[in-house]
Write an enzyme that holds these catalytic residues in place. Structure first.
Site, mmCIF file in Angstrom:
data_model
loop_
_atom_site.group_PDB
_atom_site.id
_atom_site.type_symbol
_atom_site.label_atom_id
_atom_site.label_comp_id
_atom_site.label_asym_id
_atom_site.label_seq_id
_atom_site.Cartn_x
_atom_site.Cartn_y
_atom_site.Cartn_z
ATOM 1 N N ASP A 1 3.984 -4.837 -2.302
ATOM 2 C CA ASP A 1 3.399 -5.331 -3.556
ATOM 3 C C ASP A 1 2.190 -4.487 -3.954
ATOM 4 O OD1 ASP A 1 4.983 -7.895 -3.944
ATOM 5 O OD2 ASP A 1 4.174 -8.218 -1.941
ATOM 6 N N ASP B 1 -2.037 0.309 -1.376
ATOM 7 C CA ASP B 1 -2.787 0.278 -2.625
ATOM 8 C C ASP B 1 -4.107 -0.460 -2.544
ATOM 9 O OD1 ASP B 1 -2.250 -2.738 -4.226
ATOM 10 O OD2 ASP B 1 -1.170 -2.255 -2.390
ATOM 11 N N ASP C 1 3.340 -0.086 2.186
ATOM 12 C CA ASP C 1 3.116 -1.448 1.722
ATOM 13 C C ASP C 1 4.122 -1.697 0.592
ATOM 14 O OD1 ASP C 1 1.667 -3.953 1.166
ATOM 15 O OD2 ASP C 1 0.900 -2.887 -0.596
#
EC number: 3.1.3.18
Length: 222
Positions: A14, A171, A12
Site C-alpha cells: 500500500d 514509501d 511494501d
C-alpha cells in the site's frame, strides 16, 4: 519461477505498488456508518495507513473519542478485515509498476512482498490487479506475531526467497525503519503515504517514477 535467485527486491504494498487509499477509506466509512460514527475524509484515513489493521482501527476510534473501548476495537478489527478481503475495486496500480516488475524479473531478481496489510487481502488485491504472478513470497501483517517496523517480517521474506543481496522498496517512515533494522538498503517511493518530508526519512535512494527503479536496484546491489 524466481525462487533460488540470490539477488532480490522486496516491496511494501500500500502506497508503494498500489494506491489502495480509496478502498480503505470506503471500508472505514462503511464501518463508521454501521456503528453510528461520523465518516472520515480521504485524507484522514490516508493518514492512518501504514502500521496494520489494529493500528488503523485504533486511529479511527481515537478520532471518534472511543480509543479506550477494547471490545469495540476488537469487533471493528474483525469487521474491517472481513471488508478488506474484497476491497479491491477502487485500488489502482501506480504508473510504471507493471513494467518495472517485468524488467526486474527479467534481470533476473527474485521479487517478494512484505506489507502490514493482512496476507489474504494482500493476495486478493494482487490477484485482482494481475500482479500476483510476480510474487512467490508474500509476508503480510498477520503472517508473524509482529509487524513492521519490527524487522522479522522482512527477514522472513528474505528467507522465503532464499536471497542474499536484497533491496527493500517502500514509501513510508515505517518502511524506512524496517529496512534499517533489517540491515538492508532502502529505496523510497516518494508518491506514497509518507507522513513527513523525504529529507526526514532515512533512505539510500529516492524516486518518484518507477522507470527509475531497475537502475536504482542495480546501483544498490552492484
Amino acid at each position: 519461477m524466481n525462487r533460488g535467485l540470490t539477488r532480490a527486491v522486496i516491496f511494501d504494498l500500500d502506497g508503494t505498488l498500489i494506491d489502495s487509499a480509496p478502498d480503505i477509506h470506503a471500508a472505514a466509512n462503511t464501518l463508521m456508518a454501521r456503528h453510528g460514527f461520523a465518516p472520515f475524509t480521504p485524507s484522514e484515513t490516508r493518514s492512518f495507513i501504514g502500521s496494520g489493521v489494529p493500528h488503523f482501527i485504533t486511529c479511527c476510534l481515537r478520532a471518534r473519542d472511543r480509543a479506550g473501548d477494547a471490545a469495540l476495537r476488537a469487533q471493528l478489527i474483525a469487521e474491517f478485515i472481513e471488508l478488506y478481503e474484497t476491497a479491491v475495486t477502487l485500488t489502482q496500480v501506480y504508473p510504471g509498476v507493471p513494467d518495472a516488475l517485468t524488467a526486474l524479473t527479467a534481470t533476473p531478481y527474485a521479487l517478494g512482498l512484505c506489507t502490514n496489510k493482512p496476507v489474504m487481502p494482500a493476495r486478493a488485491v494482487l490477484a485482482h490487479l494481475g500482479l500476483d504472478a510476480h510474487f512467490p513470497v508474500v509476508i503480510g501483517g498477520d503472517s508473524l506475531t509482529v509487524r513492521k517496523p519490527d524487522p522479522a517480517p522482512l527477514h522472513a521474506a528474505v528467507a522465503g526467497l532464499g536471497a542474499r543481496d536484497v533491496v527493500y522498496v517502500g514509501d513510508s517512515e515505517v518502511d524506512a525503519e524496517t529496512a534499517a533494522r533489517a540491515g538492508l538498503p532502502f529505496a523510497l517511493y516518494t508518491q506514497g503515504y509518507r507522513k513527513g518530508p523525504v529529507a526526514d526519512i532515512t533512505h539510500d535512494r529516492a524516486f518518484d517514477d518507477f522507470a527509475e527503479l531497475p537502475g536504482i536496484v542495480a546501483d544498490l546491489l552492484s
